[in-house]
Design a protein around this motif. Structure first.
Motif, mmCIF file in Angstrom:
data_model
loop_
_atom_site.group_PDB
_atom_site.id
_atom_site.type_symbol
_atom_site.label_atom_id
_atom_site.label_comp_id
_atom_site.label_asym_id
_atom_site.label_seq_id
_atom_site.Cartn_x
_atom_site.Cartn_y
_atom_site.Cartn_z
ATOM 1 N N SER A 170 0.829 -1.207 0.000
ATOM 2 C CA SER A 170 0.000 0.000 0.000
ATOM 3 C C SER A 170 0.865 1.260 0.000
ATOM 4 C CB SER A 170 -0.950 0.000 1.190
ATOM 5 O OG SER A 170 -0.242 -0.013 2.415
ATOM 6 N N LEU A 171 2.007 1.231 0.694
ATOM 7 C CA LEU A 171 2.910 2.383 0.661
ATOM 8 C C LEU A 171 3.506 2.571 -0.726
ATOM 9 C CD1 LEU A 171 4.847 2.239 4.051
ATOM 10 C CD2 LEU A 171 3.165 3.940 3.315
ATOM 11 N N GLY A 172 3.812 1.465 -1.410
ATOM 12 C CA GLY A 172 4.294 1.580 -2.779
ATOM 13 C C GLY A 172 3.270 2.240 -3.685
ATOM 14 N N ILE A 173 1.993 1.882 -3.495
ATOM 15 C CA ILE A 173 0.920 2.511 -4.274
ATOM 16 C C ILE A 173 0.812 3.991 -3.936
ATOM 17 C CG2 ILE A 173 -1.587 2.541 -4.604
ATOM 18 C CD1 ILE A 173 -1.518 -0.516 -4.187
ATOM 19 N N TYR A 174 0.971 4.329 -2.655
ATOM 20 C CA TYR A 174 0.910 5.738 -2.247
ATOM 21 C C TYR A 174 2.002 6.555 -2.930
ATOM 22 C CZ TYR A 174 2.152 9.756 0.641
ATOM 23 O OH TYR A 174 2.504 11.009 1.072
ATOM 24 N N PHE A 175 3.226 6.071 -2.929
ATOM 25 C CA PHE A 175 4.317 6.819 -3.551
ATOM 26 C C PHE A 175 4.141 6.907 -5.064
ATOM 27 C CE2 PHE A 175 6.655 5.957 0.436
ATOM 28 C CZ PHE A 175 7.072 7.254 0.700
ATOM 29 N N LEU A 176 3.617 5.862 -5.680
ATOM 30 C CA LEU A 176 3.328 5.927 -7.113
ATOM 31 C C LEU A 176 2.278 6.993 -7.395
ATOM 32 C CD1 LEU A 176 3.605 4.830 -9.992
ATOM 33 C CD2 LEU A 176 1.872 3.105 -9.409
ATOM 34 N N GLY A 177 1.215 7.007 -6.589
ATOM 35 C CA GLY A 177 0.195 8.040 -6.756
ATOM 36 C C GLY A 177 0.739 9.428 -6.501
ATOM 37 N N GLY A 178 1.610 9.575 -5.483
ATOM 38 C CA GLY A 178 2.221 10.875 -5.213
ATOM 39 C C GLY A 178 3.070 11.365 -6.357
ATOM 40 N N TRP A 179 3.742 10.452 -7.034
ATOM 41 C CA TRP A 179 4.547 10.833 -8.207
ATOM 42 C C TRP A 179 3.649 11.265 -9.360
ATOM 43 C CZ3 TRP A 179 5.061 8.062 -12.981
ATOM 44 C CH2 TRP A 179 6.038 8.586 -13.823
#
Length: 260
Positions: free
Chosen positions: A95-104
């Protein structure tokens, strides 16, 4: 600097502890509401304003609204991973990986404050719609108190705030704003709830978190609109009042809809 350091190392774990105790006393939903409020992003926004200035803070608050959209993707992912039987350590990492992808991704959005505000309002609503349905009864008092795990989560929350804020000062208003809504309370609380109470409690705490997110949206929007136009104390008093009011209204609406 001493005040900021004290907040990072002392206040944050205390807030994590309070939210965990609220969760134990009144259940995952109420604990989620408390954790979803800007208990971390609010003070961080204030300190960022003191350090970087009001113009930087206004732009960062705009990106915080976009960060809510990035976090919304992760907020859908974790409960589904929990329901599918994925262990907490893999669920939080994914889920953190998805968050950072979305933030990018949101960094490429054009600067449009009204659109950012509208999208941020839509994000928790979509999360609520997309959450898995769990009808098992809620256990407000777990059988065992894992105090060592609570202490570990408190330390983890403090470390997260310290690292994220130290890095954010070097990343500019874009990533600083997105990281302002870094899921610190989620990282500190949800794995503990997942490990001790199961997937059903994870879903309930995310429902509560979404009510708190409306408070975060109100807080960020007020800061974005007024931090350059009003005294700091007035801006943050208005933002705090708006956050509490928005969360209270949404919580009451959810409770009535559930009762109906």
């Amino acid at each position: 600097m001493n005040g900021i350091l004290a907040f990072k190392l002392i206040v944050t774990p205390l807030l994590v502890l309070i939210c965990m105790l609220i969760t134990r006393r009144w259940g995952a939903f109420v604990g989620g509401v408390a954790a979803g409020l800007p208990v971390v992003s609010g003070p961080l926004s204030f300190f960022l304003t003191l350090e970087q200035g009001t113009a930087f803070s206004a732009h960062a608050s705009y990106n915080t609204l976009l960060g809510i959209d990035a976090n919304g993707l992760a907020a859908v992912a974790y409960p589904w991973l929990a329901v599918l039987g994925i262990p907490w350590y893999l669920a939080i990492a994914l889920s953190l990986g998805i968050y950072f992808l979305g933030g990018w991704i949101v960094q490429f959005f054009p600067y449009w404050p009204l659109a950012a505000f509208a999208l941020s309002l839509l994000s928790p609503l979509l999360v609520l719609v997309c959450l898995p349905r769990q009808d098992s009864p809620e256990a407000t008092q777990p059988q065992h108190t894992h105090w060592w795990l609570i202490a570990a989560q408190m330390g983890f929350g403090s470390l997260l705030v310290y690292v994220v804020t130290e890095v954010a000062h070097w990343l500019g208003a874009g990533w600083s704003g997105v990281l302002m809504f870094f899921p610190v309370m989620i990282c500190a609380m949800v794995p503990f709830i997942h490990a001790t109470q199961g997937a059903g409690a994870v879903v309930r705490i995310y429902r509560g978190l979404m009510a708190g997110w409306f408070g975060c949206i109100a807080f960020a929007a007020i800061v974005m609109a007024f931090v350059e136009r009003t005294p700091l104390w007035l801006c943050y008093v208005l933002a705090t009042a708006a956050a509490l009011g928005a969360s209270a209204v949404v919580t009451l609406v959810q409770k009535r809809m559930k009762a109906a």
